[in-house]
Write a protein that holds these residues in place. Structure first.
Motif, PDB file in Angstrom:
ATOM      1  N   UNK A 632      61.846 -48.196 -45.757  1.00  0.00           N
ATOM      2  CA  UNK A 632      60.727 -47.278 -45.498  1.00  0.00           C
ATOM      3  C   UNK A 632      60.112 -47.579 -44.133  1.00  0.00           C
ATOM      4  N   UNK A 633      59.878 -48.858 -43.881  1.00  0.00           N
ATOM      5  CA  UNK A 633      59.268 -49.283 -42.621  1.00  0.00           C
ATOM      6  C   UNK A 633      60.153 -48.938 -41.423  1.00  0.00           C
ATOM      7  N   UNK A 634      61.460 -49.215 -41.549  1.00  0.00           N
ATOM      8  CA  UNK A 634      62.400 -48.918 -40.448  1.00  0.00           C
ATOM      9  C   UNK A 634      62.491 -47.410 -40.192  1.00  0.00           C
ATOM     10  N   UNK A 635      62.534 -46.643 -41.276  1.00  0.00           N
ATOM     11  CA  UNK A 635      62.632 -45.186 -41.135  1.00  0.00           C
ATOM     12  C   UNK A 635      61.414 -44.621 -40.414  1.00  0.00           C
ATOM     13  N   UNK A 636      60.244 -45.069 -40.841  1.00  0.00           N
ATOM     14  CA  UNK A 636      59.008 -44.568 -40.238  1.00  0.00           C
ATOM     15  C   UNK A 636      58.943 -44.942 -38.759  1.00  0.00           C
ATOM     16  N   UNK A 678      71.422 -40.337 -36.410  1.00  0.00           N
ATOM     17  CA  UNK A 678      72.442 -41.350 -36.145  1.00  0.00           C
ATOM     18  C   UNK A 678      71.846 -42.743 -36.074  1.00  0.00           C
ATOM     19  N   UNK A 679      70.695 -42.866 -35.412  1.00  0.00           N
ATOM     20  CA  UNK A 679      70.014 -44.173 -35.335  1.00  0.00           C
ATOM     21  C   UNK A 679      69.603 -44.631 -36.734  1.00  0.00           C
ATOM     22  N   UNK A 680      69.026 -43.694 -37.502  1.00  0.00           N
ATOM     23  CA  UNK A 680      68.613 -44.035 -38.871  1.00  0.00           C
ATOM     24  C   UNK A 680      69.795 -44.524 -39.700  1.00  0.00           C
TER      25      UNK A 680
END
Length: 784
Positions: A632-636, A678-680
């Motif tokens: 969640x943190x990385x996505x945000x 792509x990064x996600x």
């Protein structure tokens, strides 16, 4: 229309009493007759408990339960309960409020619903207004419950954790509203679930329910700790507000003792502190400091509200004039006063946990309560607590004579008449109880009597036991008792020998209280159980209520009426004094309603947060929970740093590296990617693989041992910060009305935005700790 409504309500009350008298009392009496020959009541109690567990008809079981209590009271206390007490007990079992006059035996009445709810094995809380009454009732009534086979506990403020846990496991637990509330809050601050003391909140019976649910409902229960104040900002704000002018820059509301900035001041603040909009969420702390500084400067007076001694600010008790050692004004007001007086700032109280009385009792499955006077607040009881009020008739007719109020032009003329009235009654040896609205009034009257060599007893600043002993003596021949606020003393005034022939106890009120209910409580001290008695209030146009809430109307009354030393009774002047009191009642209701509505928003958040905290204490799915937090943190963060509406060259790769680390653990080949998705995909795939590899060497016990306490510390820290921000946000919501917005709706919207931000912050802090641990583990593996 209103008279018809009152008549209907009154008839409804009578209908309910008559229904219980006809359909309930005969069944109770039938069971009562059948058990009187039994030598032991324990077998009957056990049968009743088993039948209740099996789901037998509740009404029939309740008849039996009331009969058992009636017999147990007769055997242990030597008292035969009368019908109106049984009626009141039945009403309480239905979750309603019973209004019973002083002296009708409310403590005895409470035994019936306490036994009924205690039988159900979920725990009943008997709530009193102070610890003296809790301890007294526990000691006196335990013998009744023990004869019936129920266990009883006592919960005091100085009880140990072990003693509290044991008390809460009993069938019935005596204690105060505040201690039950603080234990609830403390149970949601523990680091391990076994440290909790309470069971789930099930049933509560509240003695003096008006005192607990109305008088104490103006301010929430708060558990606070010390935190370092921000001296620079306090001093800057103090200097800033000292340059402001009334009317142009701020307005003062004398009735509610509030101050507010004008639009002119808002513009000055924004210019001075170089901000665009003071009402933005990010500026709530600044606004809070400024408002407290204005309150300190305008509302708080040196040598009236506080003194400065030894370079410290100390609070003066408004009623006693004494210094309140070790006490602070809350919410930063104390520090604002210190900055105003240019003395060193003390540590600031920080809220660790809070709940309003309304919401605390809303957590119980069922509550009931009793008091001597609450009919004037029955609408509030129904709207906020969902509880109907039923007035129970007295066992014997009330023959007390309530005389008309006498109103004087000045306080001095009023007090002269009060002293004359006391002396007249005292010469005949008739006992007199004088009720005042402040300690200062009590001491003034006592001093006047002392100068005349007339003995009296003053209840102020005494322990609860001393007060109870003094109240018990107030009905003796020749007694003169002076007291501030006679409500909730918990002790009957019994007439001494020969006092009935003198007219019984005479009540004198020296001023109207802020509620008619409290005036009625004072009157109700006389005329108990059919005793003779009398009451009269003496008022003046210089009384505090008039000066605070109707000062503009007083001048006309001064000129219009012919004022003599004997005062004025009845007529429009009486109506005027009554309307002032109703105005004060309405304002107090508005305050309680606002507290309730605001805390309803916080309460939903509190319950959500406590549920999340409980899941951690009870053992959550640690690997899944922690990994989801990281994703969640990385996505945000990626969505923020790599927005879809920007080309890769405009992405904030440096911010990603600062957050994820410069070692490229989760960011390799990122420069070859050309879109956000792509990064996600890459970062999450990289994290999932790394996490699964990390899990291969982890024992199941590792999570609870290593992660429970740090996780709790993170969410608690975020929750405390959130509570502080909400408190600051609350300070300025009344300004929204000027923008034609609903302050409550604005507060709700912004409060939930803040709650979401708190959730994001928790995930961020947890994720950073998880990522750091994974990196350290991988580095160790590489070195080995």
């Amino acid at each position: 229309m209103l008279s018809n409504l009152r008549r209907w309500i009154g008839n409804k009350n009578h209908r309910e009493i008559d229904k219980i008298r006809k359909n309930v009392l005969p069944h109770i009496d039938k069971h009562y007759q059948s058990i009187q020959h039994k030598s032991c009541l324990l077998d009957a109690n056990n049968e009743l408990r088993i039948s209740l567990q099996k789901g037998a008809d509740h009404n029939d079981l309740q008849f039996h339960a009331f009969a058992l209590v009636k017999e147990a009271v007769r055997r242990t206390l030597g008292i035969t309960m009368h019908d109106v007490q049984l009626i009141a007990g039945w009403i309480l079992c239905k979750g309603k409020v019973t209004e019973m006059m002083t002296g009708e035996g409310k403590t005895i009445v409470s035994l019936m619903p306490a036994y009924w709810f205690g039988l159900q094995g979920k725990g009943l809380h008997m709530v009193t207004v102070n610890e003296y009454l809790a301890k007294r009732d526990y000691e006196e009534m335990s013998k009744v419950f023990q004869l019936l086979g129920l266990s009883v506990g006592l919960n005091l403020a100085n009880s140990s954790e072990h003693e509290k846990r044991k008390a809460y496991l009993e069938d019935i637990t005596y204690g105060t509203c505040t201690e039950f509330g603080f234990d609830y809050l403390r149970d949601h601050m523990v680091m391990h679930s076994e440290q909790r003391v309470q069971r789930e909140l099930s049933f509560a019976i509240v003695d003096e329910i008006d005192s607990v649910l109305i008088d104490e409902a103006r301010t929430p229960l708060i558990i606070a700790g010390k935190t370092k104040a921000a001296p620079d900002l306090y001093y800057v704000c103090a200097r800033f507000v000292q340059r402001l002018q009334e009317v142009r820059d701020y307005e003062v509301d004398g009735e509610s003792k509030q101050v507010m900035f004008t639009e002119s001041a808002i513009k000055k603040i924004e210019a001075t502190f170089m901000i665009d909009n003071l009402y933005e969420l990010e500026h709530t702390t600044l606004y809070h400091y400024l408002l407290q500084s204005l309150r300190a400067t305008i509302l708080m007076q040196r040598d009236v509200d506080y003194i400065v001694a030894d370079n410290k600010v100390q609070i003066i008790d408004a009623f006693t004039g004494r210094i309140l050692e070790g006490r602070q004004f809350s919410e930063g007001l104390h520090q604002a006063i210190e900055a105003k007086e240019n003395v060193p700032l003390s540590e600031e109280n920080r809220t660790y946990a809070t709940i309003t009385v309304q919401k605390l009792f809303g957590l119980y499955k069922q509550i009931a309560g009793m008091t001597g006077t609450i009919k004037t607040e029955e609408e509030e009881m129904l709207q906020i607590y969902g509880m109907e009020v039923v007035t129970v008739p007295t066992h014997k007719p009330v023959i007390r004579q309530d005389y008309e109020d006498v109103i004087f032009l000045t306080k001095e003329a009023k007090y002269d008449r009060v002293i004359a009235e006391i002396l007249k009654r005292h010469e005949q040896s008739q006992p007199v109880l004088v009720g005042t609205t402040s300690v200062q009034q009590s001491e003034d009257i006592a001093n006047r009597l002392s100068r005349l060599s007339v003995p009296c007893q003053v209840l102020n600043a005494k322990t609860e036991k001393e007060e109870a002993d003094m109240v018990a003596r107030a009905g003796l021949k020749g007694a003169i008792t002076i007291s501030t606020n006679m409500a909730g003393r918990g002790t009957d005034i019994r007439l001494g020998e020969g006092v009935a022939e003198l007219g019984g106890l005479h009540i004198i009120g020296t001023e109207r209280h802020e509620s008619r209910r409290v005036d009625n409580q004072l009157r109700g001290r006389s005329g108990r159980q059919g005793d003779p008695g009398s009451s009269q209030f003496f008022l003046s146009l210089e009384d505090e209520l008039v000066e605070r809430f109707a000062i503009d109307d007083v001048e006309e009354l001064r000129e219009k009426w012919r004022w003599g030393n004997e005062g004025v009774t009845g007529g429009k002047l009486q109506d005027f004094m009554g309307n002032v009191q109703k105005h004060v009642e309405q304002q107090a209701l508005s305050i309680r309603s606002m507290v309730f509505r605001l805390d309803s928003i916080v309460h939903d958040q509190r319950q959500s947060f406590y549920q999340q905290r409980n899941e951690v204490l009870q053992g959550i799915e640690w690997p899944t929970q922690l990994s989801q937090s990281v994703i969640y943190y990385k996505t945000k963060l990626i969505k923020k740093c790599c927005p879809e509406n920007k080309v890769p060259e405009e992405w904030d790769i440096l911010q990603l590296k600062r957050e994820f680390g410069h070692d490229g653990l989760f960011l390799y080949d990122i420069n070859n990617l050309h879109d956000q998705q792509g990064v996600l995909d890459q970062v999450i795939m990289c994290w999932t693989n790394t996490w699964n590899e990390f899990l291969t060497d982890i024992e199941p016990s590792y999570w609870q041992e290593k992660w429970c306490e740090p996780y709790i510390q993170i969410i608690d820290r975020c929750w405390l910060d959130h509570l502080e921000t909400l408190q600051q946000l609350k300070q300025g919501i009344h300004y929204q009305a000027y923008a034609q917005k609903d302050p409550i709706q604005v507060y709700q919207d912004e409060a939930w935005q803040l709650y979401d931000k708190m959730g994001d912050r928790i995930k961020k802090l947890v994720s950073q700790k998880v990522i750091q641990e994974v990196k350290e583990s991988m580095n160790i593996q590489l070195r080995t």
